[in-house]
Design an enzyme around this catalytic site. Sequence first.
Site, short mmCIF file in Angstrom:
data_model
loop_
_atom_site.label_atom_id
_atom_site.label_comp_id
_atom_site.label_asym_id
_atom_site.label_seq_id
_atom_site.Cartn_x
_atom_site.Cartn_y
_atom_site.Cartn_z
N CYS A 83 -2.03 14.66 -16.35
CA CYS A 83 -2.93 15.81 -16.31
C CYS A 83 -4.33 15.34 -15.92
O CYS A 83 -4.83 14.36 -16.48
CB CYS A 83 -2.93 16.47 -17.68
SG CYS A 83 -4.24 17.69 -17.86
N GLY A 128 2.71 -4.73 8.95
CA GLY A 128 2.52 -3.29 9.15
C GLY A 128 1.29 -2.72 8.47
O GLY A 128 1.31 -1.58 8.00
N CYS A 166 -0.01 21.00 -16.88
CA CYS A 166 0.07 20.28 -18.15
C CYS A 166 0.60 21.20 -19.25
O CYS A 166 0.12 22.33 -19.40
CB CYS A 166 -1.31 19.77 -18.49
SG CYS A 166 -1.46 19.06 -20.11
N HIS A 205 -1.56 1.37 -4.20
CA HIS A 205 -1.98 2.77 -4.10
C HIS A 205 -1.17 3.69 -5.02
O HIS A 205 -1.04 4.88 -4.76
CB HIS A 205 -1.93 3.23 -2.63
CG HIS A 205 -2.95 2.53 -1.79
ND1 HIS A 205 -2.92 2.50 -0.42
CD2 HIS A 205 -4.06 1.83 -2.14
CE1 HIS A 205 -3.97 1.80 0.03
NE2 HIS A 205 -4.65 1.39 -1.00
N CYS A 229 -6.61 16.27 -19.51
CA CYS A 229 -6.42 15.60 -20.81
C CYS A 229 -5.61 14.31 -20.69
O CYS A 229 -5.45 13.61 -21.68
CB CYS A 229 -5.79 16.56 -21.82
SG CYS A 229 -4.03 16.86 -21.53
N GLN A 241 0.84 -1.20 0.00
CA GLN A 241 0.00 0.00 0.00
C GLN A 241 0.87 1.24 0.00
O GLN A 241 0.38 2.36 -0.03
CB GLN A 241 -0.86 0.03 1.26
CG GLN A 241 -1.80 -1.15 1.39
CD GLN A 241 -2.54 -1.11 2.71
OE1 GLN A 241 -3.54 -0.44 2.84
NE2 GLN A 241 -2.02 -1.80 3.69
N ASN A 242 2.19 1.04 0.09
CA ASN A 242 3.09 2.18 0.24
C ASN A 242 3.48 2.78 -1.10
O ASN A 242 3.49 2.11 -2.12
CB ASN A 242 4.35 1.75 1.00
CG ASN A 242 4.01 1.29 2.40
OD1 ASN A 242 2.93 1.60 2.90
ND2 ASN A 242 4.90 0.55 3.03
N ALA A 259 8.28 -4.59 12.80
CA ALA A 259 8.57 -5.44 11.64
C ALA A 259 10.08 -5.69 11.49
O ALA A 259 10.50 -6.81 11.19
CB ALA A 259 8.03 -4.78 10.38
N CYS A 269 -2.69 21.60 -21.85
CA CYS A 269 -3.94 22.32 -21.55
C CYS A 269 -3.86 23.19 -20.29
O CYS A 269 -4.82 23.89 -19.97
CB CYS A 269 -5.11 21.33 -21.44
SG CYS A 269 -5.14 20.40 -19.91
P1 NAD Z 1 -1.93 2.74 8.60
O1 NAD Z 1 -1.19 3.96 8.98
O2 NAD Z 1 -3.38 2.69 8.62
O3 NAD Z 1 -1.42 1.51 9.49
C1 NAD Z 1 -0.09 1.17 9.70
C2 NAD Z 1 -0.04 -0.01 10.65
O4 NAD Z 1 1.32 -0.31 10.91
C3 NAD Z 1 -0.71 0.25 11.99
O5 NAD Z 1 -1.54 -0.83 12.32
C4 NAD Z 1 0.48 0.33 12.98
O6 NAD Z 1 0.15 -0.21 14.23
C5 NAD Z 1 1.50 -0.55 12.29
N1 NAD Z 1 2.89 -0.24 12.63
C6 NAD Z 1 3.44 0.95 12.98
N2 NAD Z 1 4.77 0.82 13.17
C7 NAD Z 1 5.06 -0.50 12.93
C8 NAD Z 1 6.27 -1.25 12.95
N3 NAD Z 1 7.46 -0.70 13.24
N4 NAD Z 1 6.20 -2.58 12.65
C9 NAD Z 1 4.99 -3.17 12.37
N5 NAD Z 1 3.83 -2.50 12.33
C10 NAD Z 1 3.86 -1.17 12.59
O7 NAD Z 1 -1.42 2.42 7.15
P2 NAD Z 1 -1.86 1.30 6.13
O8 NAD Z 1 -2.62 0.21 6.78
O9 NAD Z 1 -0.66 0.98 5.37
O10 NAD Z 1 -2.91 2.03 5.15
C11 NAD Z 1 -3.14 3.38 5.01
C12 NAD Z 1 -2.49 4.10 3.85
O11 NAD Z 1 -1.28 4.63 4.21
C13 NAD Z 1 -2.13 3.37 2.63
O12 NAD Z 1 -3.01 3.80 1.68
C14 NAD Z 1 -0.73 3.83 2.19
O13 NAD Z 1 -0.81 4.22 0.86
C15 NAD Z 1 -0.52 4.99 3.05
N6 NAD Z 1 0.80 5.39 3.56
C16 NAD Z 1 1.96 5.04 2.95
C17 NAD Z 1 3.17 5.43 3.50
C18 NAD Z 1 4.44 5.00 2.82
O14 NAD Z 1 4.47 4.92 1.60
N7 NAD Z 1 5.48 4.70 3.58
C19 NAD Z 1 3.21 6.18 4.67
C20 NAD Z 1 2.01 6.54 5.27
C21 NAD Z 1 0.80 6.14 4.69
ZN ZN Z 2 -3.77 18.53 -19.97
#
Ligand code: NAD
Ligand code: ZN
Length: 263
Positions: free
Chosen positions: A130, A194, A154, A122, A133, A104-105, A238, A157
């Site tokens: 853009c 996480g 853009c 995500h 367009c 999700q990151n 983690a 446009c």
């Molecule tokens: P969230 O913030 O909802 O949850 C993160 C989870 O990780 C929580 O349950 C928390 O308890 C746990 N956590 C925190 N520290 C930890 C560690 N050291 N080890 C293990 N677990 C740990 O985020 P989510 O569930 O990923 O979803 C929400 C949205 O957050 C996603 O859409 C994502 O795109 C976005 N996001 C991404 C980033 C990134 O790219 N690094 C940063 C923040 C949010």
């Molecule tokens: Zn455009």
Amino acid sequence: MENSQEEIEAGARILMDSKKVVALTGAGISVESGIPDFRSPGGIWTRYDPTIYATLESFVNDPSKFWSLARDLHPLLETAEPNLAHLMLVELEKLGKCEAVITQNIDNLHQKAGSGVVLELHGTFRSGKCVRCGEKCGFEELEEFTRKGSIPRCGSCGSPIKPDVVLFGEPLPPHVLKKASELAQTCDLMLVVGCGLEVFPAASLPILAHRKGGKLIFVNVVKTAYDHIADVVLRGKAGEVLPKLVEEYRKLSSTGASQRRHC
Ligand code: NAD
Ligand code: ZN
């Protein structure tokens, strides 16, 4: 809370018995790389209201808010390095125990660590288009705008450019979601690291895997609403838990191999 040796062993045994393993990762895996998650105390949404900074509607109405958030996060995202948890998923891939990382990151840390197959549910900050367009914008161009602090527009446009990250109110990239759902339905183990499991459809992937008979190992510092469907819950950071799990797996597989040699 420390995990007992039995819990780590139980996780390693499931890894041993699994042929097709996939990982699902959330913001928690990158917290030890210095990138805060969204919802924990001190998380990004405690400082930026997502309804103002991160919905598609707010972006179209006034992209300056989103771009101010992007500028604030930019130095962090640029300098962050993968931590032991990202590296352990690469290790598992080398051991044949991680076919793909569904994340999700948007921080690019799995790719930086060297994971071969990364599905970005995500989206990504490395490209954009853009809003009107659809004209594409490359990473270097986006970076230049972000550094300068101006809203990218853009060339054709003049409408604002949006990075290909998924904002609230936007659908997930369909081909990525399709591949992730296929993996969830066919894996025999999903390692969920996480993830708060509050954001759908990402949170539905472990449920799907479970329904199709796949095992689940959860790694999180706190409880989630779905801990009851996990086969093993490993409580802790983690970057501390995954190295123990991999070490235990190595021990078990070398004992298994030497036992096989002797019989
Ligand atoms: P969230 O913030 O909802 O949850 C993160 C989870 O990780 C929580 O349950 C928390 O308890 C746990 N956590 C925190 N520290 C930890 C560690 N050291 N080890 C293990 N677990 C740990 O985020 P989510 O569930 O990923 O979803 C929400 C949205 O957050 C996603 O859409 C994502 O795109 C976005 N996001 C991404 C980033 C990134 O790219 N690094 C940063 C923040 C949010
Ligand atoms: Zn455009």
